[in-house]
Motif scaffolding. Structure first.
Motif, PDB file in Angstrom:
ATOM      1  N   VAL A  19      -3.698  -2.887  -9.977  1.00 36.98           N
ATOM      2  CA  VAL A  19      -4.169  -4.035  -9.201  1.00 36.98           C
ATOM      3  C   VAL A  19      -5.090  -4.913 -10.050  1.00 36.98           C
ATOM      4  O   VAL A  19      -5.000  -6.147 -10.016  1.00 36.98           O
ATOM      5  CB  VAL A  19      -4.879  -3.562  -7.920  1.00 36.98           C
ATOM      6  CG1 VAL A  19      -5.666  -4.702  -7.283  1.00 36.98           C
ATOM      7  CG2 VAL A  19      -3.870  -3.006  -6.920  1.00 36.98           C
ATOM      8  N   MET A  20      -5.978  -4.289 -10.810  1.00 37.86           N
ATOM      9  CA  MET A  20      -6.862  -5.058 -11.683  1.00 37.86           C
ATOM     10  C   MET A  20      -6.044  -5.911 -12.664  1.00 37.86           C
ATOM     11  O   MET A  20      -6.356  -7.074 -12.918  1.00 37.86           O
ATOM     12  CB  MET A  20      -7.778  -4.125 -12.471  1.00 37.86           C
ATOM     13  CG  MET A  20      -8.880  -3.442 -11.690  1.00 37.86           C
ATOM     14  SD  MET A  20     -10.173  -4.571 -11.131  1.00 37.86           S
ATOM     15  CE  MET A  20      -9.664  -4.773  -9.422  1.00 37.86           C
ATOM     16  N   ARG A  21      -4.998  -5.322 -13.185  1.00 39.06           N
ATOM     17  CA  ARG A  21      -4.156  -6.041 -14.153  1.00 39.06           C
ATOM     18  C   ARG A  21      -3.461  -7.227 -13.483  1.00 39.06           C
ATOM     19  O   ARG A  21      -3.381  -8.324 -14.038  1.00 39.06           O
ATOM     20  CB  ARG A  21      -3.134  -5.068 -14.746  1.00 39.06           C
ATOM     21  CG  ARG A  21      -2.368  -5.637 -15.922  1.00 39.06           C
ATOM     22  CD  ARG A  21      -1.418  -4.592 -16.482  1.00 39.06           C
ATOM     23  NE  ARG A  21      -0.750  -5.112 -17.662  1.00 39.06           N
ATOM     24  CZ  ARG A  21      -1.226  -4.999 -18.898  1.00 39.06           C
ATOM     25  NH1 ARG A  21      -2.366  -4.360 -19.102  1.00 39.06           N
ATOM     26  NH2 ARG A  21      -0.571  -5.516 -19.919  1.00 39.06           N
TER      27      ARG A  21
ATOM     28  N   LEU B  96       0.509  -7.889  -3.118  1.00 41.23           N
ATOM     29  CA  LEU B  96      -0.264  -7.141  -4.097  1.00 41.23           C
ATOM     30  C   LEU B  96       0.071  -5.648  -4.062  1.00 41.23           C
ATOM     31  O   LEU B  96       0.036  -4.964  -5.090  1.00 41.23           O
ATOM     32  CB  LEU B  96      -1.761  -7.346  -3.847  1.00 41.23           C
ATOM     33  CG  LEU B  96      -2.716  -6.836  -4.924  1.00 41.23           C
ATOM     34  CD1 LEU B  96      -2.460  -7.539  -6.247  1.00 41.23           C
ATOM     35  CD2 LEU B  96      -4.161  -7.030  -4.490  1.00 41.23           C
ATOM     36  N   PHE B  97       0.405  -5.136  -2.867  1.00 37.36           N
ATOM     37  CA  PHE B  97       0.705  -3.714  -2.724  1.00 37.36           C
ATOM     38  C   PHE B  97       2.213  -3.453  -2.608  1.00 37.36           C
ATOM     39  O   PHE B  97       2.633  -2.462  -2.000  1.00 37.36           O
ATOM     40  CB  PHE B  97      -0.021  -3.135  -1.510  1.00 37.36           C
ATOM     41  CG  PHE B  97      -1.513  -3.083  -1.679  1.00 37.36           C
ATOM     42  CD1 PHE B  97      -2.098  -2.083  -2.429  1.00 37.36           C
ATOM     43  CD2 PHE B  97      -2.322  -4.061  -1.119  1.00 37.36           C
ATOM     44  CE1 PHE B  97      -3.477  -2.038  -2.593  1.00 37.36           C
ATOM     45  CE2 PHE B  97      -3.698  -4.029  -1.279  1.00 37.36           C
ATOM     46  CZ  PHE B  97      -4.281  -3.021  -2.022  1.00 37.36           C
ATOM     47  N   SER B  98       3.005  -4.278  -3.212  1.00 32.69           N
ATOM     48  CA  SER B  98       4.452  -4.091  -3.196  1.00 32.69           C
ATOM     49  C   SER B  98       4.852  -3.027  -4.219  1.00 32.69           C
ATOM     50  O   SER B  98       4.126  -2.741  -5.172  1.00 32.69           O
ATOM     51  CB  SER B  98       5.167  -5.408  -3.510  1.00 32.69           C
ATOM     52  OG  SER B  98       4.932  -5.782  -4.857  1.00 32.69           O
ATOM     53  N   VAL B  99       6.045  -2.476  -4.034  1.00 28.48           N
ATOM     54  CA  VAL B  99       6.552  -1.462  -4.958  1.00 28.48           C
ATOM     55  C   VAL B  99       6.745  -2.037  -6.354  1.00 28.48           C
ATOM     56  O   VAL B  99       6.630  -1.327  -7.365  1.00 28.48           O
ATOM     57  CB  VAL B  99       7.884  -0.886  -4.429  1.00 28.48           C
ATOM     58  CG1 VAL B  99       8.471   0.129  -5.415  1.00 28.48           C
ATOM     59  CG2 VAL B  99       7.679  -0.215  -3.078  1.00 28.48           C
TER      60      VAL B  99
ATOM     61  N   ASN C 199       6.448   3.046  -1.359  1.00 26.84           N
ATOM     62  CA  ASN C 199       7.763   2.912  -0.746  1.00 26.84           C
ATOM     63  C   ASN C 199       7.711   3.135   0.763  1.00 26.84           C
ATOM     64  O   ASN C 199       8.397   2.445   1.523  1.00 26.84           O
ATOM     65  CB  ASN C 199       8.755   3.891  -1.389  1.00 26.84           C
ATOM     66  CG  ASN C 199       9.356   3.373  -2.675  1.00 26.84           C
ATOM     67  OD1 ASN C 199      10.186   2.464  -2.671  1.00 26.84           O
ATOM     68  ND2 ASN C 199       8.923   3.937  -3.797  1.00 26.84           N
ATOM     69  N   ARG C 200       6.884   4.095   1.186  1.00 24.22           N
ATOM     70  CA  ARG C 200       6.803   4.422   2.608  1.00 24.22           C
ATOM     71  C   ARG C 200       6.207   3.292   3.434  1.00 24.22           C
ATOM     72  O   ARG C 200       6.612   3.054   4.580  1.00 24.22           O
ATOM     73  CB  ARG C 200       5.978   5.693   2.798  1.00 24.22           C
ATOM     74  CG  ARG C 200       5.986   6.221   4.231  1.00 24.22           C
ATOM     75  CD  ARG C 200       5.083   7.421   4.406  1.00 24.22           C
ATOM     76  NE  ARG C 200       3.676   7.049   4.389  1.00 24.22           N
ATOM     77  CZ  ARG C 200       2.786   7.516   3.547  1.00 24.22           C
ATOM     78  NH1 ARG C 200       3.153   8.373   2.617  1.00 24.22           N
ATOM     79  NH2 ARG C 200       1.529   7.149   3.620  1.00 24.22           N
TER      80      ARG C 200
ATOM     81  N   HIS D  64       5.027  -2.037   6.497  1.00 18.19           N
ATOM     82  CA  HIS D  64       4.016  -1.466   7.400  1.00 18.19           C
ATOM     83  C   HIS D  64       2.616  -1.615   6.809  1.00 18.19           C
ATOM     84  O   HIS D  64       1.769  -0.739   6.997  1.00 18.19           O
ATOM     85  CB  HIS D  64       4.322   0.011   7.661  1.00 18.19           C
ATOM     86  CG  HIS D  64       5.683   0.272   8.214  1.00 18.19           C
ATOM     87  ND1 HIS D  64       6.000   0.102   9.543  1.00 18.19           N
ATOM     88  CD2 HIS D  64       6.839   0.654   7.598  1.00 18.19           C
ATOM     89  CE1 HIS D  64       7.276   0.388   9.736  1.00 18.19           C
ATOM     90  NE2 HIS D  64       7.810   0.723   8.566  1.00 18.19           N
ATOM     91  N   ILE D  65       2.416  -2.691   6.081  1.00 23.01           N
ATOM     92  CA  ILE D  65       1.081  -2.979   5.538  1.00 23.01           C
ATOM     93  C   ILE D  65       0.327  -3.828   6.551  1.00 23.01           C
ATOM     94  O   ILE D  65       0.798  -4.884   6.976  1.00 23.01           O
ATOM     95  CB  ILE D  65       1.181  -3.716   4.187  1.00 23.01           C
ATOM     96  CG1 ILE D  65       1.893  -2.826   3.156  1.00 23.01           C
ATOM     97  CG2 ILE D  65      -0.207  -4.093   3.675  1.00 23.01           C
ATOM     98  CD1 ILE D  65       2.140  -3.498   1.829  1.00 23.01           C
ATOM     99  N   ILE D  66      -0.823  -3.345   6.967  1.00 25.11           N
ATOM    100  CA  ILE D  66      -1.643  -4.034   7.973  1.00 25.11           C
ATOM    101  C   ILE D  66      -2.881  -4.587   7.284  1.00 25.11           C
ATOM    102  O   ILE D  66      -3.688  -3.827   6.738  1.00 25.11           O
ATOM    103  CB  ILE D  66      -2.049  -3.070   9.102  1.00 25.11           C
ATOM    104  CG1 ILE D  66      -0.795  -2.509   9.780  1.00 25.11           C
ATOM    105  CG2 ILE D  66      -2.959  -3.765  10.099  1.00 25.11           C
ATOM    106  CD1 ILE D  66      -1.081  -1.396  10.768  1.00 25.11           C
ATOM    107  N   VAL D  67      -3.021  -5.902   7.289  1.00 24.49           N
ATOM    108  CA  VAL D  67      -4.147  -6.561   6.636  1.00 24.49           C
ATOM    109  C   VAL D  67      -5.131  -7.035   7.702  1.00 24.49           C
ATOM    110  O   VAL D  67      -4.745  -7.740   8.651  1.00 24.49           O
ATOM    111  CB  VAL D  67      -3.677  -7.754   5.773  1.00 24.49           C
ATOM    112  CG1 VAL D  67      -4.871  -8.492   5.187  1.00 24.49           C
ATOM    113  CG2 VAL D  67      -2.749  -7.273   4.669  1.00 24.49           C
TER     114      VAL D  67
END
Length: 810
Positions: free
Chosen positions: A625-627, A660-663, A751-752, A756-759
């Motif tokens: 994530v930092m990168r 940002l949190f994608s596979v 992947n799971r 289903h990412i809740i922001v």
């Protein structure tokens, strides 16, 4: 044709057992019958169920039935710990002595004097207790075929502790060699905490081995400490609970206090010693202490001369001290199987409940402890860890095989494939590993020092010089710890400490070691010289070893607990209130989603994600994530990872958090990040040492960590430039991806949760994020050597911002 009836148990064994008021358990008889019928067998039995005697029963019966047999090694017992081998030697010695059996039994570990080891090769005992490393040494001698010619039984204890590690790879290869040297030998596996017995059976015995299951022991008596003081929001030192821990110890005739790190062991021991107004006899045991000091503690504990031992995982396995009445676990257990293993040291009998006290060091750990209690109540275990065998370990084994005698490559390949971790090994990988052992590979073959094997006219591979056998025997094993230095006070060695810690000390600095505050005097010939001091303050050494990962099963149990508010009644009131307020201000992480919270504090933007994937996976995610944020010009400033969550902060808004949190983060950022960090070089150093490319020890001296790093870094650079597909480069990638950065677990999580990412965009810090924000401040305070007052002020402010009415520091 009727099946052969197994021989009856010799009467002396039964008379001895009944003379002590006992009788045989059904699982002991079943193990005996399977082994004496010629089958390999795995016994799954809880602690206190007589596993050790079960394993040795067929061997003792065979020795009694054949008193005129030719003397020689009859039974080999392999344990993951030296302490366990010594303890089993002591325990099996009791029936041998009391029945006056003509049976010799000895230990062979790294602590065994060289003279005794040499004598054991000439006149081996009937029963030999050893470790995977010592077994690899034994099969590397030219008389190995003679040594093991009469071997009848091989007992592998605490199998679950070996299956998922490189030590397990090494053991599996050694056992494959034993099957060739002693095809008549029967294999007996013992384990208390195997979640998948079929897999463990296949690993040791193959699919045709028998599985014997003992009944579950009496349900353990476990409770979570409810202290008078409020439970801290963050930290891992448990100072708040020390008075209650000490009181519990005073009411127990003998106790073990387990902790999760060596630094924590030093601190807990020192704190208990300082408040020891009742004069309890307290010992300390961890892997960095000098072997003589550890043995002294073990002997005093076994002899009832101690009231309590503070220990790390160095005493997790198998130690049979029935007199231990209480186990205290300081810090969350990190796994259900590990917890059961540890608490099984208490009341080490099948018909008596183990007593244990869990002491969470912060609020997240309260949840983990409760989740562990729920899992134990439902008799659940963590999944059995398995791995594909490492090519660096295979390289070491090939050298050891050549030390014993020249070998045929086709036959060795077939033999190696009988070891479970290498059952899918391709011939190409085997040949590349063999070529590396022979001459170092394309980039290194011009150097004489890497030409260890040569192909003879008979078509067999043999060592090119005896010096390579000496080098192998000095460096055998797969445990590559952080560079360590001996610690010495006057003429007494106290143990080993990390070189990186000592590099930051100046003359006169004090630190905590071997249960006492010592003063640093300087380095003399690579030895850390210390003196006694009356100072009551010390810097605490931070050991890399001993940091335990949170198991996937226990992490899922914590998530389940968060989903059921009715279960919160089991929690302390302040912890339940914490979760209720989180529901009001944000929400709680779900079973299969990823909760991501963002808020601004001061001029910084904070993002908190709750994957519950363990510290290693979260650290990897943090680096990636930092990168990504740097590439997007979001001006990232840093991150902190725990077993439960990841928090990072930046000068600009992080942007699309769903993206940002994608596979794709793994595929796009991971390869470049691996090449830009020293992580791969660090992993390569371990692989180079295990494979024999870089030696830890030469005759007469041991290389320093700095020397080994310099050597391995040079070779790494050469291979990456000229031979990037070298077998050791591939082994380093495999080890880094699976172990140090836990990419597999991170990939599973990402992947799971896709879709289903809740922001949650928040106006202020959430209650669940308060401990993580304090972890950020704690690291900053440690770097700046600031005082605790800074943390107290910040805690007060964060609680107020998170919606706690009292806003009072815990």
């Amino acid at each position: 044709m009727k099946p052969r009836k197994p021989p009856a148990l010799p009467q002396p064994l039964t008379d001895w057992l009944r003379g002590r008021g006992w009788d045989w358990f059904a699982h002991q008889l079943a193990t005996f019958e399977a082994a004496t019928a010629g089958r390999d067998v795995l016994l799954c039995a809880p602690t206190g169920a007589g596993k050790t005697l079960s394993g040795f029963l067929p061997a003792l019966a065979d020795l009694l039935a054949n008193p005129q047999r030719t003397r020689g090694l009859h039974t080999l017992y392999v344990s993951p710990l030296k302490a366990l081998a010594v303890d089993v030697h002591r325990n099996i010695g009791r029936p041998i002595a009391e029945m006056k059996l003509p049976v010799t039994h000895e230990t062979r570990t790294g602590d065994t004097p060289s003279g005794k080891r040499q004598r054991q090769r000439v006149r081996p005992p009937d029963l030999l207790m050893t470790t995977p490393e010592s077994l690899s040494l034994l099969i590397s001698y030219d008389d190995a075929a003679t040594t093991f010619a009469g071997l009848r039984f091989v007992i592998v204890d605490e199998l679950h502790a070996l299956m998922g590690s490189k030590r397990g790879d090494l053991l599996a290869l050694a056992l494959a060699r034993l099957r060739t040297l002693a095809p008549q030998a029967r294999f007996i596996g013992l384990s208390a905490t195997i979640a998948d017995p079929e897999l463990a059976r296949d690993w040791l015995c193959g699919p045709h081995g028998a599985i014997v299951r003992a009944p579950a022991r009496v349900r353990p008596d476990i409770r979570i400490l409810e202290p008078d003081a409020r439970i801290p929001w963050a930290g891992h030192l448990a100072r708040y609970a020390m008075p209650e821990i000490y009181q519990a110890l005073t009411h127990s005739p003998m106790s073990i206090v387990f902790v999760n790190t060596r630094a924590q062991a030093e601190l807990v021991f020192q704190t208990l010693w300082q408040m020891n107004e009742r004069g309890l006899r307290i010992g300390l045991h961890h892997g960095s202490l000098e072997p003589a000091l550890r043995r002294r503690v073990e002997e005093r504990m076994a002899g009832g001369q101690l009231d309590c031992v503070v220990a790390t995982s160095s005493l997790d396995l198998g130690i049979d001290w029935a007199e231990v009445a209480l186990v205290v676990q300081v810090g969350a257990p990190k796994g259900v199987s590990r917890l059961l293993q540890r608490i099984g040291r208490s009341n080490h009998r099948l018909n008596e409940p183990s007593r244990a006290l869990l002491v969470p060091t912060n609020r997240f750990e309260v949840l983990e402890c409760q989740a562990a209690l729920d899992a134990v109540a439902h008799r659940e275990l963590d999944g059995t860890a398995v791995r594909t065998g490492g090519l660096d370990v295979l390289a070491q084994h090939i050298v050891g095989t050549a030390c014993a005698s020249p070998f045929d490559a086709d036959r060795l390949y077939a033999e190696v494939r009988t070891a479970w971790p290498y059952s899918e090994l391709s011939r190409e990988d085997f040949d590349q590993t063999l070529r590396f052992v022979a001459d170092g590979g394309y980039a290194l073959k011009s150097y004489e020092r890497y030409r260890r094997l040569a192909l003879g006219e008979d078509g067999r591979w043999h060592l090119t010089a005896p010096a390579f056998a000496r080098q192998y025997r000095l460096n055998v094993g797969t445990i590559v710890e952080a560079p360590m230095l001996k610690v010495k006070r006057r003429r007494q060695y106290l143990g080993m400490i990390e070189e990186s810690f000592i590099e930051h000390l100046s003359h006169g600095d004090t630190f905590l070691f071997a249960g006492q505050v010592v003063q640093f005097e300087g380095l003399v010939d690579g030895v850390v010289m210390v003196s006694s001091t009356t100072a009551d303050t010390a810097r605490i050494p931070s050991y890399d070893g001993g940091k335990l990962p949170l198991s996937t099963h226990l992490a899922r149990r914590v998530r389940e607990l968060l989903q059921h508010p009715r279960q919160w009644r089991k929690l302390p009131d302040d912890v339940g209130a914490w979760l209720e307020l989180q529901q009001q201000r944000s929400q709680l992480p779900g079973m299969d989603d990823l909760l991501v919270e963002s808020f601004k504090r001061g001029n910084r933007f904070y993002t908190v994600a709750y994957p519950f994937a363990g510290r290693q996976a979260h650290q990897t995610l943090g680096f990636l994530v930092m990168r990504r944020l740097k590439r997007l010009d979001r001006r990232p400033l840093g991150f902190v990872a725990s077993d439960y969550a990841l928090v990072f902060w930046s000068m600009r808004r992080p942007g699309d958090l769903y993206e940002l949190f994608s596979v794709e983060l793994l595929g796009e950022e991971l390869p470049d990040w691996l090449h830009d960090t020293p992580l791969l070089k660090r992993t390569f150093r371990e692989v180079a040492v295990i494979s024999g490319l870089v030696e830890r020890q030469h005759p007469g001296h041991r290389k320093t960590g700095r020397q080994m790093s310099f050597s391995s870094d040079l070779i790494f650079d050469v291979l990456m430039r000229y031979e990037p597909q070298h077998v050791l480069i591939r082994a380093a990638y495999q080890e880094a991806m699976g172990g140090l950065i836990d990419v597999g677990r991170l990939s599973d999580v990402l992947n799971r949760v896709q879709g289903h990412i809740i922001v949650r965009e928040l106006k202020a810090v959430s209650p669940l994020a308060v401990p993580l924000m304090l972890d950020i401040a704690r690291e900053s305070v440690a770097r700046k050597d600031a005082g605790d007052w800074h943390l107290e002020e910040l805690e007060h402010a964060l609680l107020a911002e998170a919606g706690f009415e009292e806003g009072v520091p815990a």
